[in-house]
Every structure is written in C-alpha cells, then in structure tokens.
Design an enzyme around this catalytic site. Structure first.
Site, PDB file in Angstrom:
ATOM      1  N   GLU A   1       9.257 -49.847 -24.335  1.00 47.93           N
ATOM      2  CA  GLU A   1       9.295 -50.885 -23.296  1.00 47.93           C
ATOM      3  C   GLU A   1       9.337 -52.284 -23.917  1.00 47.93           C
ATOM      4  O   GLU A   1      10.059 -53.158 -23.447  1.00 47.93           O
ATOM      5  CB  GLU A   1       8.089 -50.757 -22.357  1.00 47.93           C
ATOM      6  CG  GLU A   1       8.041 -49.454 -21.571  1.00 47.93           C
ATOM      7  CD  GLU A   1       9.331 -49.163 -20.821  1.00 47.93           C
ATOM      8  OE1 GLU A   1      10.037 -50.111 -20.433  1.00 47.93           O
ATOM      9  OE2 GLU A   1       9.654 -47.979 -20.636  1.00 47.93           O
TER      10      GLU A   1
ATOM     11  N   GLU B   1      19.116 -47.896 -23.436  1.00 45.60           N
ATOM     12  CA  GLU B   1      18.075 -46.906 -23.690  1.00 45.60           C
ATOM     13  C   GLU B   1      18.085 -46.488 -25.154  1.00 45.60           C
ATOM     14  O   GLU B   1      17.035 -46.374 -25.778  1.00 45.60           O
ATOM     15  CB  GLU B   1      18.266 -45.671 -22.798  1.00 45.60           C
ATOM     16  CG  GLU B   1      17.931 -45.903 -21.337  1.00 45.60           C
ATOM     17  CD  GLU B   1      16.537 -46.447 -21.133  1.00 45.60           C
ATOM     18  OE1 GLU B   1      15.587 -45.931 -21.726  1.00 45.60           O
ATOM     19  OE2 GLU B   1      16.411 -47.438 -20.384  1.00 45.60           O
TER      20      GLU B   1
END
Lengths: 185, 432
Positions: B145, B228
């Site tokens: 994150e 990602e």
C-alpha cells in the site's frame, strides 16, 4: 555577432548545467543528513526503552545475571562511543545482547505471559526493525551521494566546493564477522 | 524511485488526456444528438460535469471513500502492531510523513491506500486482514500500500476514476433518453441534403454512448493491473522479504471471499485484491476486465525472486509469465529501489530473527514454518483476533471489567443494570 551569440549561449548552458549539478549535490547531501536523523531517532528510542525492559525482566529472570549485565554494559558502551565506526560497533553489540536476552526469555513462561513484557517486546522488536529500515535507507542515500561525488562530471563541482563522501553505517557485531569454521571430520 | 514517479506522472497525464478526449467526444455527440448544432453545448456540459467531479474528489475524495467503507481512525496505542508496521514501512519507503491509519470492521481480508498526495495519504485495512495475517505478512501488505502512495498511484487512480465516472454517467443519460424515445427524433430537418449525414451522426452518437464506458473501464483496468505489479515490487524492495507478501496474498486468496461494503467497480482497483464478490469468485481469471492480476501469478512471481530489488522482480516476472519485464525502465534505474544492497538486507534479516518472536519463521523457508511453528501460531492468532475485537468493542463504547477469576466481561454501552455477575465465578461487580 553570431559568433558572440553562440559563445554567450554556450556559456549560459555550461553555467546552467553547473548550477544544476551543484543543487543536486546539495539535495543528496541533505537527504543523507535527513536519513541519518531517522537512524539516530530510532537508536535513541531503543536506548530509552532498555531500562523499562530491565525493570520488567528482573523479577522473573533470576538465573540470567550474565545476560542482563551484558545488555546493561552494551548500553553504557553506546553512550561512550565517539566516531561513527565505534558507534556502529557498539550499537551492533547492543542489538546482539538484546537478541540473546529475548532468546533466553523464551524459557520463562511467566515472563512470556506478562502483558507488560509482551508490549515491550513488540516495541523493541519494532524499533529494531525501524533501525534496520532507516539504516537501509541511509546507506542508499550515502551510496547516491558517494556516486555523485566520485563520478564525472559532478566530481569536478564536488571537488570545487569540497563535498565529502558519506560513511556507511554497518551494524555488525565483530564476532559475527568471523568466517564460519568448517571441518570435514 | 524519483524516476519511477516522474514516469508515472507522464503516464497519468497521457491517460487523463485520453480519457478526457473520450469524455469530450461523448459530450459533443450527446449535444448533437439532442439538438442540431448542440455539440458545443454538450462539450461544455461534459467539461462542467468533469470539473465538478474533479473538484469534489480532489478535496473530499479520500474522506468520502473512507466514510463510505465505514473506516475508523487508529491511534498509536489502539493497535500497536499495526501502528508499528506502518511506521516501519514509512521509514523503509522514505516517505516524509506517516499516512493516517484506518481500520474497517469487515471479515473479508483486504486493504487500500487513498489520498491525493503522500502528505495527505491514508491506508485502511479490514479487521479480517488483521486477524488473518501474522506480522511479516501484514508488513508485506502495508509495504504494498505504501508502494502505491510512494509511486503516486493513488492520485492517478483518483483522476482516472473521476473521468470514468463522468463518462459512465453521461453515457447512461444518453442511453436512457434514447431508450425512452427522447432526443432529436427523425423529424425532417429543413435541410434535406444533410439528412443522411445527420443519421450517420446519430448512429455514431449511440455507438459512442455504448462503447465509451467500456473503453474507459478497459483503460482504467489496464493501468490498474500494471500498478499492482509495481506495488508488489515496491513491497519486496521495502521489506527485503518477498515471501511475506506472497504468504499474505495466498492467505487472502484462500479466505472465504465476500463483497466488501462500500466497494464498487470504480474503487475496486484501489484494494490489494479485488473486493467485489463476483470478481472474487473467479479471482484467477485473466481478462481485460480484471482490475488485478491473478493472485496465483503474483505469488509465483514473488516466490521466484532471487533477491528483493526491482530488477529481481522484473526478472522473476519474465521467468514466470514468459513475457518481457513489467516494470518501467525508470523504476529499474532507480538507486532507491535496492539495487546492490541486497546482501546488507539479508544480513539484517538474519540478525533480527532472534529478537522478534513473531519473526522467528522469517529465516525458515515457508514449508518448514508450517510444522513446529504451528502450535504457538494458533495461540498467537487468537491473541491477535482478540486485540482487534477488543478495540472495536471499545470504539463502540463497550466497557471492560476484568474479573479476579481471569474472565473479562464486556459490557454493552446501554446496559441499564448497575451491577453484573461474572458468569464464570459468580462474583458481583459494580458498574460505575
């Protein structure tokens, strides 16, 4: 006239490049300082947490005087360390002494059940992680600075304004540096 | 890292322009569809809609998103392990400021980052995630994150999400009016010669209304998948321990999947795994509409890494998928991505293994960890789950009474009684 303009243009370009190199050198140097401040904050935090830990552990670990003393001694040694190299050595030794303390603590179930001890263990192991990560970031910043100082063309500017290369911070106990002994019997 | 950020900015700009063109075209077509020569009005309308949505999401987007998912803010003493892990990863990533931490009370394990800049960013994790993962695994997820924050993905996704939202909204309005027979119906125009051209334009407008939202989503999802991979690579570089994230992804992928409250198609790319129920069922499907790469593939790439740097991730990606690398060249050239510092990282892992009780499995390979470590880890995971639950009870105003017999009574906030009996030992406690 044209020749004059060309010469002027070249001068402007060169000066611009020099200013750019100088500024990036200063930027990287500041980054190294900032990264070091972070390492220092975490080392200080570990230093401050140890008396609490000793107080908590003392009541449970009656037969581990050597281990406890080693931690206290290593903590005092950190205070006395002068140069960055000495400091790294002392901090490395302190980390090792703490590691041994927590390893020994595994065999004291009462201690392991104490909320206070668990909280301190989380705090100290997290601080240990933070020291590791801050050191990693600091060493990366030092490498960037050193590359800039030694590589052409920024080495010219670095020499003119006497930028100094940074020193890596390697936390390692001297004992751990020895090569492992291998025998084939 | 700085190079990667610059590349990301350029790509964001290109993406925003592409989607803006799509939005403008749609607005123009809609305008023409409703009234002859109304194209410019439609264009202006689309621009105004976009501007409003952008302003709202720029100033309030993260807060709307967080409150939509029912997230609660966490302080340093509330959940110390979570706080410490975020602080560790903030240091490792070199972010100037620690992001705000939120927890969502939801059994589905998931996490996301949001905010318009690294200074105003927030990370949120679900209570299910906190209960499921051990410290190393949580570290991998948080590092992923923070990788999104550091790579400025959150801003990119915010802009792209807004543009997609505007396009979907406009197309929806147009299609509805077409279905209900609105718009400029086949009334004969004064200029008969333009009739054929007009009809063509009408068909074009309808086709655009159908295709634009689909195209916008495809662009959005394609960008999301690349991001990602980059965030996974960042996680490995920050933690120097790719197996942590790999194990976390396996656990999350294996957990009973459920839809997450407050998640929609527009916000799905912000989570670490796709939070939508329908997508969760076929999580490993590789398709154009997937917001995330398949979990199994992400795990394989992380497991096949020889080191922890961006280069290692790129090489591993090439080995596992048979494609060329996935990371931008700028990321590979970045000195802060851990090139050449692998050995120091490994030494550090080794040195710290003794001190952290939860990190004892770190040095051992994954299969070995399941054997002897299984017993203490069950106890450990119970303790973790209890700490999370206790915090949520306290947040909701429940009181705790520690009975002398070792039981802990949790008292609902609006209990009328002034005394309570311990169900285990029968002691009566006065409630203050």
């Amino acid at each position: 006239m044209i020749a004059l303009l060309v010469v002027l243009g070249i001068i402007v370009l060169v000066v611009g490049a020099l200013i750019g190199i100088y500024n990036s050198l200063v930027g990287v140097r500041n980054q190294v300082q900032e990264a070091w401040a972070q390492v220092d904050v975490q080392l200080k935090r570990r230093f401050d947490l140890i008396p609490n830990l000793m107080e908590t552990v003392k009541g449970y670990m009656h037969h581990e005087r050597d281990t406890l003393e080693a931690v206290t001694k290593a903590r005092t040694a950190v205070q006395g360390a002068g140069s960055l190299g000495d400091r790294a050595q002392a901090e490395g030794a302190l980390g090792m002494a703490l590691g041994r303390l927590f390893a020994v603590a595994e065999s004291y179930p009462d201690l392991k059940a104490s909320q206070n001890f668990l909280a301190l263990q989380e705090e100290l192991s997290s601080t240990e992680n933070k020291i590791g990560f801050a050191r990693q970031y600091y060493n990366q910043a030092v490498m960037t600075l050193n590359n800039k100082i030694q590589m052409f063309p920024s080495n010219i500017i670095a020499g003119m304004f006497s930028f100094k290369t940074g020193e890596f911070f390697e936390l390692k106990d001297s004992a751990a540096r020895e090569a492992p002994k291998v025998s084939f019997n | 890292m700085f190079e990667a950020i610059a590349a990301n900015r350029r790509k964001s700009a290109a993406l925003v322009v592409l989607m803006a063109v799509l939005l403008g075209g749609l607005g123009y077509a809609l305008g023409e569809y409703f009234a002859q020569g109304g194209g410019l009005v439609g264009l202006a309308g689309a621009a105004v809609l976009w501007l409003i949505l952008t302003l709202v999401s720029w100033s309030q987007g993260d807060q709307i998103f967080l409150s939509m998912s029912g997230a609660r803010k966490v302080g340093p003493d509330d959940l110390p392990v979570l706080w410490n892990v975020v602080e560790e990863m903030t240091i490792a990533s070199g972010l100037a400021k620690m992001p705000a931490i939120y927890v969502i009370d939801d059994p589905a394990p998931n996490a996301f980052a949001t905010g318009r800049s690294p200074e105003t960013a927030s990370v949120a994790v679900t209570s299910g995630l906190l209960k499921l993962l051990d410290r190393d695994e949580l570290q991998g997820v948080i590092a992923h994150e923070l990788g999104h924050i550091r790579n400025r993905d959150i801003l990119l996704m915010l802009f792209a999400g807004v543009l997609m939202g505007a396009i979907v909204l406009l197309a929806d309005v147009g299609l509805r009016s077409w279905l209900w027979g609105g718009g400029r119906s086949r009334r004969s125009s004064s200029n008969e010669g333009g009739g054929q051209g007009q009809a063509l334009l009408m068909i074009l407008a309808i086709v655009l209304m159908i295709l634009a939202p689909i195209m916008a989503q495809l662009i959005y999802f394609a960008i999301s998948r690349k991001r990602e991979y980059l965030a996974d690579a960042s996680s490995a570089a920050f933690t120097r321990f790719p197996d942590g994230l790999a194990r976390a992804l396996e656990k999350i992928g294996g957990a009973a999947a459920g839809a997450l409250r407050g998640a929609s198609r527009a916000t799905a790319p912000m989570y670490i795994v796709n939070p939508l129920a329908a997508a969760a069922k076929k999580r490993d499907a590789t398709s154009l509409t997937a917001t995330h790469p398949p979990i199994a593939e992400r795990v394989r790439i992380l497991r096949a890494m020889h080191g922890a740097s961006y280069q290692d991730y790129d090489q591993s990606f090439a080995r596992v998928t048979g494609k060329n690398g996935v990371l931008p060249n700028s990321a590979l050239a970045d000195p802060h991505a851990g090139a050449g510092l692998r050995i120091q990282g490994a030494q550090w892992q080794e040195g710290s293994a003794g001190i952290a009780a939860t990190a004892t499995a770190t040095a051992a390979p994954a299969p070995a960890a399941a054997g002897p470590a299984a017993a203490p880890s069950a106890q450990e995971s119970r303790r973790r789950a209890r700490a999370v639950d206790d915090w949520f009870y306290a947040q909701d105003g429940w009181r705790r009474v520690d009975c002398g017999c070792g039981a802990t009574l949790k008292i609902p906030p609006r209990l009328a009684a002034s005394r309570i009996k311990c169900p285990r030992c029968g002691t009566r406690h006065a409630l203050g």
